[in-house]
Design an enzyme around this catalytic site. Sequence first.
Site, PDB file in Angstrom:
ATOM      1  N   HIS A 114       6.043  21.095  13.859  1.00 20.43           N
ATOM      2  CA  HIS A 114       5.001  20.849  12.646  1.00 20.43           C
ATOM      3  C   HIS A 114       3.984  21.768  11.719  1.00 20.43           C
ATOM      4  O   HIS A 114       4.052  22.417  11.063  1.00 20.43           O
ATOM      5  CB  HIS A 114       3.771  19.895  13.560  1.00 20.43           C
ATOM      6  CG  HIS A 114       2.615  19.872  12.919  1.00 20.43           C
ATOM      7  ND1 HIS A 114       2.355  19.104  11.806  1.00 20.43           N
ATOM      8  CD2 HIS A 114       0.922  19.956  13.058  1.00 20.43           C
ATOM      9  CE1 HIS A 114       0.964  18.828  11.451  1.00 20.43           C
ATOM     10  NE2 HIS A 114       0.425  19.253  12.028  1.00 20.43           N
ATOM     11  N   ASP A 136       5.189  33.701 -19.575  1.00 22.28           N
ATOM     12  CA  ASP A 136       5.994  33.596 -18.056  1.00 22.28           C
ATOM     13  C   ASP A 136       5.314  34.386 -17.153  1.00 22.28           C
ATOM     14  O   ASP A 136       4.822  35.207 -17.102  1.00 22.28           O
ATOM     15  CB  ASP A 136       7.175  33.500 -18.303  1.00 22.28           C
ATOM     16  CG  ASP A 136       8.545  32.681 -18.007  1.00 22.28           C
ATOM     17  OD1 ASP A 136       7.693  32.226 -16.369  1.00 22.28           O
ATOM     18  OD2 ASP A 136       9.224  31.517 -17.535  1.00 22.28           O
ATOM     19  N   TRP A 188       3.813  27.588  17.473  1.00 22.72           N
ATOM     20  CA  TRP A 188       3.925  28.341  16.249  1.00 22.72           C
ATOM     21  C   TRP A 188       3.272  29.889  16.090  1.00 22.72           C
ATOM     22  O   TRP A 188       4.026  30.943  15.020  1.00 22.72           O
ATOM     23  CB  TRP A 188       3.480  27.759  14.940  1.00 22.72           C
ATOM     24  CG  TRP A 188       2.467  28.294  14.572  1.00 22.72           C
ATOM     25  CD1 TRP A 188       0.936  27.639  15.121  1.00 22.72           C
ATOM     26  CD2 TRP A 188       1.411  29.046  13.559  1.00 22.72           C
ATOM     27  NE1 TRP A 188      -0.343  28.620  14.175  1.00 22.72           N
ATOM     28  CE2 TRP A 188      -0.037  29.086  13.758  1.00 22.72           C
ATOM     29  CE3 TRP A 188       2.085  29.634  12.497  1.00 22.72           C
ATOM     30  CZ2 TRP A 188      -0.738  30.773  12.806  1.00 22.72           C
ATOM     31  CZ3 TRP A 188       1.596  30.800  11.941  1.00 22.72           C
ATOM     32  CH2 TRP A 188       0.003  31.541  12.167  1.00 22.72           C
ATOM     33  N   SER A 206      11.256  35.261   0.995  1.00 23.27           N
ATOM     34  CA  SER A 206      10.556  34.442  -0.075  1.00 23.27           C
ATOM     35  C   SER A 206       9.033  34.610  -0.717  1.00 23.27           C
ATOM     36  O   SER A 206       9.038  35.014  -2.219  1.00 23.27           O
ATOM     37  CB  SER A 206      10.702  32.713  -0.119  1.00 23.27           C
ATOM     38  OG  SER A 206      10.096  32.109  -1.151  1.00 23.27           O
ATOM     39  N   SER A 207       8.704  34.696   0.315  1.00 20.63           N
ATOM     40  CA  SER A 207       7.524  34.566  -0.583  1.00 20.63           C
ATOM     41  C   SER A 207       6.668  36.434  -1.079  1.00 20.63           C
ATOM     42  O   SER A 207       6.008  36.676  -0.989  1.00 20.63           O
ATOM     43  CB  SER A 207       6.007  34.413   1.404  1.00 20.63           C
ATOM     44  OG  SER A 207       5.859  34.092   1.833  1.00 20.63           O
ATOM     45  N   HIS A 234      -4.076  36.923  11.680  1.00 15.78           N
ATOM     46  CA  HIS A 234      -5.521  36.564  10.422  1.00 15.78           C
ATOM     47  C   HIS A 234      -5.313  36.224   9.392  1.00 15.78           C
ATOM     48  O   HIS A 234      -5.598  36.308   8.659  1.00 15.78           O
ATOM     49  CB  HIS A 234      -6.242  37.374  11.114  1.00 15.78           C
ATOM     50  CG  HIS A 234      -7.481  36.633  11.260  1.00 15.78           C
ATOM     51  ND1 HIS A 234      -7.921  35.176  11.384  1.00 15.78           N
ATOM     52  CD2 HIS A 234      -8.723  37.146  10.118  1.00 15.78           C
ATOM     53  CE1 HIS A 234      -8.734  35.016  11.232  1.00 15.78           C
ATOM     54  NE2 HIS A 234      -9.693  35.586  10.335  1.00 15.78           N
ATOM     55  N   GLU A 277      -3.211  35.739   7.264  1.00 17.53           N
ATOM     56  CA  GLU A 277      -2.330  35.597   7.367  1.00 17.53           C
ATOM     57  C   GLU A 277      -3.310  33.649   6.472  1.00 17.53           C
ATOM     58  O   GLU A 277      -2.914  32.995   5.766  1.00 17.53           O
ATOM     59  CB  GLU A 277      -0.928  34.594   8.103  1.00 17.53           C
ATOM     60  CG  GLU A 277      -0.916  33.079   7.760  1.00 17.53           C
ATOM     61  CD  GLU A 277       0.403  33.062   6.895  1.00 17.53           C
ATOM     62  OE1 GLU A 277       0.779  34.161   6.074  1.00 17.53           O
ATOM     63  OE2 GLU A 277       0.843  31.819   6.161  1.00 17.53           O
ATOM     64  N   TYR A 302      -6.182  33.599   5.618  1.00 19.90           N
ATOM     65  CA  TYR A 302      -6.836  34.068   4.295  1.00 19.90           C
ATOM     66  C   TYR A 302      -6.163  33.871   3.843  1.00 19.90           C
ATOM     67  O   TYR A 302      -6.561  33.395   2.435  1.00 19.90           O
ATOM     68  CB  TYR A 302      -7.294  35.435   4.326  1.00 19.90           C
ATOM     69  CG  TYR A 302      -8.685  35.300   5.463  1.00 19.90           C
ATOM     70  CD1 TYR A 302     -10.036  34.188   5.370  1.00 19.90           C
ATOM     71  CD2 TYR A 302      -8.743  36.257   6.585  1.00 19.90           C
ATOM     72  CE1 TYR A 302     -10.708  34.161   6.624  1.00 19.90           C
ATOM     73  CE2 TYR A 302     -10.181  36.110   7.880  1.00 19.90           C
ATOM     74  CZ  TYR A 302     -10.909  35.537   7.756  1.00 19.90           C
ATOM     75  OH  TYR A 302     -11.638  35.017   8.316  1.00 19.90           O
ATOM     76  N   SER A 335     -13.366  27.032  -7.146  1.00 18.72           N
ATOM     77  CA  SER A 335     -14.640  27.887  -8.333  1.00 18.72           C
ATOM     78  C   SER A 335     -14.075  27.493  -9.681  1.00 18.72           C
ATOM     79  O   SER A 335     -14.777  28.217 -10.676  1.00 18.72           O
ATOM     80  CB  SER A 335     -14.487  29.565  -8.776  1.00 18.72           C
ATOM     81  OG  SER A 335     -14.428  29.514  -7.514  1.00 18.72           O
ATOM     82  N   HIS A 347     -10.418  38.093  17.627  1.00 16.18           N
ATOM     83  CA  HIS A 347     -10.854  37.024  18.248  1.00 16.18           C
ATOM     84  C   HIS A 347      -9.690  36.245  19.089  1.00 16.18           C
ATOM     85  O   HIS A 347     -10.131  35.124  19.158  1.00 16.18           O
ATOM     86  CB  HIS A 347     -12.057  36.604  17.170  1.00 16.18           C
ATOM     87  CG  HIS A 347     -11.237  36.255  16.066  1.00 16.18           C
ATOM     88  ND1 HIS A 347     -11.697  36.309  14.559  1.00 16.18           N
ATOM     89  CD2 HIS A 347     -10.535  35.412  15.447  1.00 16.18           C
ATOM     90  CE1 HIS A 347     -10.922  35.798  13.543  1.00 16.18           C
ATOM     91  NE2 HIS A 347      -9.676  35.569  13.964  1.00 16.18           N
ATOM     92  N   HIS A 348      -8.465  35.809  18.184  1.00 13.64           N
ATOM     93  CA  HIS A 348      -7.845  35.260  18.671  1.00 13.64           C
ATOM     94  C   HIS A 348      -7.190  35.284  20.292  1.00 13.64           C
ATOM     95  O   HIS A 348      -6.889  35.103  21.097  1.00 13.64           O
ATOM     96  CB  HIS A 348      -6.425  35.003  18.450  1.00 13.64           C
ATOM     97  CG  HIS A 348      -6.078  34.576  16.627  1.00 13.64           C
ATOM     98  ND1 HIS A 348      -6.270  33.247  15.904  1.00 13.64           N
ATOM     99  CD2 HIS A 348      -6.889  35.697  15.461  1.00 13.64           C
ATOM    100  CE1 HIS A 348      -6.955  33.084  14.611  1.00 13.64           C
ATOM    101  NE2 HIS A 348      -6.827  34.898  14.159  1.00 13.64           N
ATOM    102  N   THR A 390     -18.117  34.767   2.897  1.00 12.61           N
ATOM    103  CA  THR A 390     -17.857  33.395   2.769  1.00 12.61           C
ATOM    104  C   THR A 390     -19.402  32.678   2.635  1.00 12.61           C
ATOM    105  O   THR A 390     -19.088  31.830   1.734  1.00 12.61           O
ATOM    106  CB  THR A 390     -17.955  32.572   4.055  1.00 12.61           C
ATOM    107  OG1 THR A 390     -16.372  33.612   4.955  1.00 12.61           O
ATOM    108  CG2 THR A 390     -16.592  31.482   4.227  1.00 12.61           C
ATOM    109  N   LYS A 409     -19.864  32.337  -1.019  1.00 13.79           N
ATOM    110  CA  LYS A 409     -19.102  31.953  -2.195  1.00 13.79           C
ATOM    111  C   LYS A 409     -19.884  30.247  -2.006  1.00 13.79           C
ATOM    112  O   LYS A 409     -19.657  29.694  -2.848  1.00 13.79           O
ATOM    113  CB  LYS A 409     -18.055  31.492  -1.145  1.00 13.79           C
ATOM    114  CG  LYS A 409     -16.363  32.992  -1.999  1.00 13.79           C
ATOM    115  CD  LYS A 409     -15.488  33.004  -1.676  1.00 13.79           C
ATOM    116  CE  LYS A 409     -14.519  34.113  -1.976  1.00 13.79           C
ATOM    117  NZ  LYS A 409     -15.402  33.578  -3.697  1.00 13.79           N
ATOM    118  N   ARG A 433      -5.233  22.257  24.388  1.00 19.02           N
ATOM    119  CA  ARG A 433      -3.997  21.782  23.820  1.00 19.02           C
ATOM    120  C   ARG A 433      -2.772  21.967  23.697  1.00 19.02           C
ATOM    121  O   ARG A 433      -2.470  22.727  24.200  1.00 19.02           O
ATOM    122  CB  ARG A 433      -4.211  22.392  22.026  1.00 19.02           C
ATOM    123  CG  ARG A 433      -4.299  24.285  22.264  1.00 19.02           C
ATOM    124  CD  ARG A 433      -5.118  24.675  21.360  1.00 19.02           C
ATOM    125  NE  ARG A 433      -3.530  25.192  20.051  1.00 19.02           N
ATOM    126  CZ  ARG A 433      -3.441  26.173  19.150  1.00 19.02           C
ATOM    127  NH1 ARG A 433      -4.954  27.193  19.573  1.00 19.02           N
ATOM    128  NH2 ARG A 433      -3.069  26.091  18.174  1.00 19.02           N
TER     129      ARG A 433
END
Lengths: 189, 534
Positions: free
Chosen positions: B85, B114, B150, B178-179, B262, B264, B266, B277, B311-312, B337, B340, B459
């Site tokens: 998932h 293009d 994951w 791909s990315s 991390h 990732e 963002y 925006s 921080h993880h 943040t 924004k 979890r």
Amino acid sequence: MGAHQADSNRKLIGWLVAGAIGMFGFGFALVPLYDVLCEQLGINGKTQSTAAVYKPLTVDTSRTVTVEFMSHIQTDMPWQFVPEVKRMEVHPGELVRTNFNAKNLSLAQTLGQAIPSVSPGQGAAYFHKTECFCFNQQLLEANADAQLPLIFYVDPDLPESISTLTLSYTLYNITDRGYVGAIEQGAAK
Amino acid sequence: MSTITQDSPAAHDDHHDDHHHGAPKGIMRWILTTNHKDIGTLYLWFSFIMFLTGGAMAMVIRAELFQPGLQLVEPNFFNQMTTVHGLVMVFGAVMPAFTGLANWLIPMMIGAPDMALPRMNNWSFWILPFAFAILLSSLFMEGGGPNFGWTFYAPLSTTYSPDSTALFVFSVHIMGISSIMGAINVVVTIVNMRAPGMTWMKLPLFVWTWLITAFLLIAVMPVLAGTVTMVLTDKYFGTSFFDAAGGGDPVMFQHIFWFFGHPEVYIMILPSFGIISAIVPAFSRKRLFGYSSMVYATASIAILSFLVWAHHMFTTGMPVFAELFFMYCTMLIAVPTGVKVFNWVATMWRGSISFETPMLFAIAFIILFTIGGFSGLMLAITPVDFQYHDTYFVVAHFHYVLVTGAIFSIMAAAYHWLPKWTGNMYDERLGKIHFWCSTISVNVLFFPMHFLGLAGMPRRIPDYAIQFADVNQIVSIGGFAFGLSQLIFLAVVLKCIKGGEKASAKPWDGAEGLEWTIPSPAPYHSFSTPPEVK
């Protein structure tokens, strides 16, 4: 698409691809970088993996440090592995010997490797081992037992804030991947 | 880029168009296409299919957790569901959706005909279905698919992982390639193909945020590729990157993974900021408040994202100074943040606001993403993180920022630009029903998870203590409702493609940008002659 733009596209693509490949390499460079940083900053509790030389130091008898010993066994390791003494008081600079007792409970020859870790991590740099079973792989025949020696001293420079050092060993079963040379070395001990 | 070199290819393209007015027909159109609009459509449909696939797995998870005890699935299969998932939603739904939006919108927003590298664009899409076919097929193999979360922490993914782990590794490699190709394409397009007069500080914010996202992708996707490669060699080739017995360190896995991980997260939110925006000013009928501060805030968030990974890992036994460093850096991210969020609110202030579906999703994004941001601040506080770590509080936090953040912004974008893509207005009534069903159910789904976490429910566990039963039932009902609500979205999109009220070139009177200067639906080839940006 004009020739000029195709050219500047190519140049930019070159930089970006180089950046991506560089970052792939950086991922692997993090491995030695991690070890060096941990060692230099003394932050993850790793102790040295080769014997330290004991220079006759002045023993600081005015101060005692509590040293605790712990042992863990990975689930697939069929050994009993316990420290002879769980806790002792030592003076910084004093050379101390203690033993861990290992017994192979299985019916097969087994090769083990003990990995040390010191807590608090900042104390690791002040814990010196002049002899340790963890420097070598250990081989035990079926049902055999052994007394595994550890000789160490605590550095007199140990910060005052640290009064207790805990030395923890985790014993891994590496029978399937031990090297022949290492086995002989271990067996010789 | 001189005007002369711009003019000659445009003239050529015009000539070309005389022979091919629209898109080629048949299945080969989609397989061979190099058109940014076609590839954008492919990405968006692919991501929607993955969204439903990952959603189906979430339904399995919520069905099992409806009651304490083990009812429907085995714990090992439950673990595979949570793992896949996560992987499918992150790499299959959110990231391709943003790439699809980038393909559709960036050339139209900067006045380019293009993407800069159309053939590579085709490749970067078409390898994705193979990556996910590999990943999903591993679920049907003996021993099962990936079951280590994951985040694939070693030694779960090395010593204790199923035999199919190599397939997981290769599928992540392909997703990464791909990315990276997509990101390179975006950077080259934005840097080299802006219309004359489209200076950096005139770029629409969606383009800015995607440019910065693309740099993040190029910086960290290769690190992920390196991490999975280390897992591969540790598991199959006897290396010891993460194995203490061989001189490695399992905690190092977490450092390398989160160095990728991390930035990732963002990557999955910066394009959202660009979308919001664009939508908030359009429906407030005012210019965006603080454009340049938005650009700088995005760049600051991107730079800070490289300084907060640990921080993880507050509970791994880091020294106190490191815990404090990462705590303060993490809290620092709240500043850009916050800039924004306040800018969006200031844009709406005294605006002439109308509440069409895109605006509803955008407002919900601002409120609900901020809730996710606040729970993130709570998690950033080292001492309390020791309580929250690995509980449902964390699950609530990242679903608020990813579902009501990233996914809601993607929905908002879909509603906002559907008239441009299809030439038809979507059904506003159905859109609003979709919005209200989604917003109510998503809060029933995720808000109570905060309390479950604070009460100590861990979890990634298929069973739980009886005290959590009632709240879990509510959460599961919210989950099923949210899942079903997304079928309304499918209905809206299909209905809009089939027909509906014809959309004008600029169906939202407050919208600004070059994409609204071309007719709806956007012609197959747009901006063959670059527009002049004043």
